[in-house]
Design a protein around this motif. Structure first.
Motif, mmCIF file in Angstrom:
data_model
loop_
_atom_site.group_PDB
_atom_site.id
_atom_site.type_symbol
_atom_site.label_atom_id
_atom_site.label_comp_id
_atom_site.label_asym_id
_atom_site.label_seq_id
_atom_site.Cartn_x
_atom_site.Cartn_y
_atom_site.Cartn_z
ATOM 1 N N ALA A 67 44.141 35.128 47.859
ATOM 2 C CA ALA A 67 44.755 33.854 48.247
ATOM 3 C C ALA A 67 43.747 32.709 48.176
ATOM 4 C CB ALA A 67 45.340 33.963 49.650
ATOM 5 N N LEU A 68 42.507 32.963 48.588
ATOM 6 C CA LEU A 68 41.486 31.913 48.547
ATOM 7 C C LEU A 68 41.191 31.462 47.121
ATOM 8 C CD1 LEU A 68 38.926 33.164 51.238
ATOM 9 C CD2 LEU A 68 40.543 31.267 51.424
ATOM 10 N N GLY A 69 41.356 32.368 46.183
ATOM 11 C CA GLY A 69 41.097 32.008 44.796
ATOM 12 C C GLY A 69 42.177 31.130 44.189
ATOM 13 N N PHE A 70 43.305 30.975 44.899
ATOM 14 C CA PHE A 70 44.425 30.231 44.316
ATOM 15 C C PHE A 70 45.036 29.251 45.318
ATOM 16 C CE2 PHE A 70 44.217 34.280 42.109
ATOM 17 C CZ PHE A 70 44.133 33.857 40.792
ATOM 18 N N LEU A 71 44.187 28.613 46.098
ATOM 19 C CA LEU A 71 44.694 27.654 47.077
ATOM 20 C C LEU A 71 45.378 26.465 46.409
ATOM 21 C CD1 LEU A 71 41.841 27.592 49.756
ATOM 22 C CD2 LEU A 71 44.098 28.634 49.927
ATOM 23 N N ARG A 72 44.940 26.130 45.207
ATOM 24 C CA ARG A 72 45.516 24.975 44.511
ATOM 25 C C ARG A 72 46.636 25.361 43.558
ATOM 26 N NH1 ARG A 72 40.151 21.355 42.896
ATOM 27 N NH2 ARG A 72 39.362 21.100 45.025
ATOM 28 N N GLY A 73 46.955 26.622 43.490
ATOM 29 C CA GLY A 73 48.011 27.063 42.580
ATOM 30 C C GLY A 73 49.117 27.782 43.327
ATOM 31 N N PRO A 74 50.217 27.107 43.635
ATOM 32 C CA PRO A 74 51.295 27.753 44.401
ATOM 33 C C PRO A 74 51.898 28.955 43.688
ATOM 34 C CG PRO A 74 52.004 25.621 43.515
ATOM 35 C CD PRO A 74 50.532 25.712 43.301
ATOM 36 N N LEU A 75 52.024 28.879 42.368
ATOM 37 C CA LEU A 75 52.569 30.022 41.637
ATOM 38 C C LEU A 75 51.658 31.236 41.758
ATOM 39 C CD1 LEU A 75 54.026 28.547 38.316
ATOM 40 C CD2 LEU A 75 55.263 29.511 40.258
ATOM 41 N N ALA A 80 50.290 36.488 44.080
ATOM 42 C CA ALA A 80 49.453 37.339 44.930
ATOM 43 C C ALA A 80 50.299 38.058 45.979
ATOM 44 C CB ALA A 80 48.366 36.503 45.603
ATOM 45 N N LEU A 81 51.272 37.344 46.550
ATOM 46 C CA LEU A 81 52.150 37.964 47.545
ATOM 47 C C LEU A 81 53.003 39.065 46.914
ATOM 48 C CD1 LEU A 81 53.313 34.812 49.555
ATOM 49 C CD2 LEU A 81 51.633 36.532 50.235
ATOM 50 N N LEU A 82 53.520 38.805 45.719
ATOM 51 C CA LEU A 82 54.326 39.821 45.037
ATOM 52 C C LEU A 82 53.481 41.032 44.652
ATOM 53 C CD1 LEU A 82 56.619 37.636 42.724
ATOM 54 C CD2 LEU A 82 57.197 38.736 44.893
ATOM 55 N N THR A 83 52.245 40.773 44.261
ATOM 56 C CA THR A 83 51.347 41.888 43.950
ATOM 57 C C THR A 83 51.070 42.718 45.191
ATOM 58 O OG1 THR A 83 50.294 40.582 42.195
ATOM 59 C CG2 THR A 83 49.089 42.497 43.012
ATOM 60 N N ALA A 84 50.848 42.033 46.315
ATOM 61 C CA ALA A 84 50.616 42.754 47.571
ATOM 62 C C ALA A 84 51.846 43.571 47.962
ATOM 63 C CB ALA A 84 50.257 41.765 48.679
ATOM 64 N N LEU A 163 45.066 34.747 35.238
ATOM 65 C CA LEU A 163 44.770 36.165 35.044
ATOM 66 C C LEU A 163 43.275 36.450 35.188
ATOM 67 C CD1 LEU A 163 47.113 37.288 32.115
ATOM 68 C CD2 LEU A 163 47.180 37.996 34.504
ATOM 69 N N LEU A 164 42.461 35.592 34.584
ATOM 70 C CA LEU A 164 41.017 35.802 34.681
ATOM 71 C C LEU A 164 40.539 35.625 36.116
ATOM 72 C CD1 LEU A 164 38.407 36.399 33.189
ATOM 73 C CD2 LEU A 164 38.150 33.938 32.765
ATOM 74 N N THR A 165 41.106 34.634 36.788
ATOM 75 C CA THR A 165 40.715 34.393 38.183
ATOM 76 C C THR A 165 41.116 35.553 39.078
ATOM 77 O OG1 THR A 165 41.004 32.021 37.818
ATOM 78 C CG2 THR A 165 40.888 32.770 40.099
ATOM 79 N N VAL A 166 42.316 36.083 38.862
ATOM 80 C CA VAL A 166 42.762 37.185 39.711
ATOM 81 C C VAL A 166 41.930 38.436 39.456
ATOM 82 C CG1 VAL A 166 44.521 38.121 38.148
ATOM 83 C CG2 VAL A 166 44.790 38.387 40.590
ATOM 84 N N LEU A 167 41.495 38.615 38.217
ATOM 85 C CA LEU A 167 40.636 39.764 37.933
ATOM 86 C C LEU A 167 39.300 39.635 38.659
ATOM 87 C CD1 LEU A 167 41.304 40.362 34.117
ATOM 88 C CD2 LEU A 167 42.126 41.708 36.060
ATOM 89 N N TRP A 168 38.754 38.413 38.668
ATOM 90 C CA TRP A 168 37.515 38.182 39.398
ATOM 91 C C TRP A 168 37.725 38.370 40.901
ATOM 92 C CZ3 TRP A 168 32.625 38.022 38.016
ATOM 93 C CH2 TRP A 168 32.297 37.721 36.697
ATOM 94 N N ALA A 169 38.805 37.799 41.423
ATOM 95 C CA ALA A 169 39.071 37.907 42.859
ATOM 96 C C ALA A 169 39.333 39.355 43.262
ATOM 97 C CB ALA A 169 40.269 37.029 43.234
ATOM 98 N N LEU A 170 40.106 40.060 42.439
ATOM 99 C CA LEU A 170 40.384 41.465 42.739
ATOM 100 C C LEU A 170 39.112 42.301 42.649
ATOM 101 C CD1 LEU A 170 42.604 43.489 43.407
ATOM 102 C CD2 LEU A 170 42.958 43.826 40.959
#
Length: 209
Positions: A67-75, A80-84, A163-170
């Motif tokens: 969530a912290l990695g996407f504070l500026r991106g609502p989508l 992230a919630l759907l993935t969780a 996608l790249l950001t989520v891979l880094w965050a994950l």
């Protein structure tokens, strides 16, 4: 319980069947007493014990990092919630509770539709189920919800260009989990909780005979 004798498959099964609603451990306990494992055997046992005992803390930590990695991106936050959710559906307790609450809510508006959302009955032979109980969510096999939520979340990740950001965050979340589970010394409470869960599992298997 000797966690060194617990296989990875056994650990995954235990995490899948464990009660999902258990509250996270307090921060004072989660961030205390870190030591370096003396051997590979000690590290392997400690890793499995901590992954099981602090499972809720690790799940929350990974979700927060995403969530912290996407504070500026609502989508991306929705993704992230759907993935969780898609990951949480793999837990039997969460899947059953989610299905029950959704069905109960739908019943208030459409009892006929709620009746269709009931899971099919498992055939019983000589007082025992003929096969291992399958998990259904709102009358559909669990894998359907996991697949749909995963596809939708992947699409949202793609649309949000994250996608790249989520891979880094994950990756950071998983690395933080691995580091904590490797160096956090299992306390007496963790060992007692392990013995209690082991007793419950044995008693559950005994009661099914």
């Amino acid at each position: 319980m000797d966690w060194g004798n617990v296989s990875t498959q056994d650990l995954i099964e235990a995490l899948r069947e464990v009660e999902w609603s258990s509250p996270p451990r307090p921060p004072s306990e989660f961030f205390s007493r870190f030591t370096f494992p003396r051997s590979y055997t000690k590290w392997n046992s400690r890793l499995k014990c901590n992954l099981y005992y602090y499972r809720t803390n690790y799940f929350i930590m990974i979700v927060v990092i995403l969530a912290l990695g996407f504070l500026r991106g609502p989508l991306a936050i929705v993704a992230a919630l759907l993935t969780a959710l898609s990951i949480a559906f793999l837990n039997d307790s969460f899947a059953g509770t989610f299905s029950e609450k959704v069905t109960r809510t739908v019943r208030q508006f459409s009892p006929h539709l709620a009746a269709k959302m009931r899971p099919p009955l498992t055939p019983v032979i000589r007082g025992r189920p003929s096969a291992k109980r399958a998990i259904f969510i709102c009358g559909r096999p669990r894998w359907v919800f996991v697949f749909v939520f995963s596809i939708v979340s992947f699409f949202l990740w793609f649309v949000s260009c994250g996608l790249l950001t989520v891979l880094w965050a994950l990756g950071i979340g998983l690395l933080a989990t691995l580091v904590h589970a490797s160096f956090r010394t299992p306390n007496l409470k963790a060992r007692l909780n392990t013995f209690r869960e082991e007793f419950r599992a044995v008693w559950r298997n005994y009661s099914e005979l």
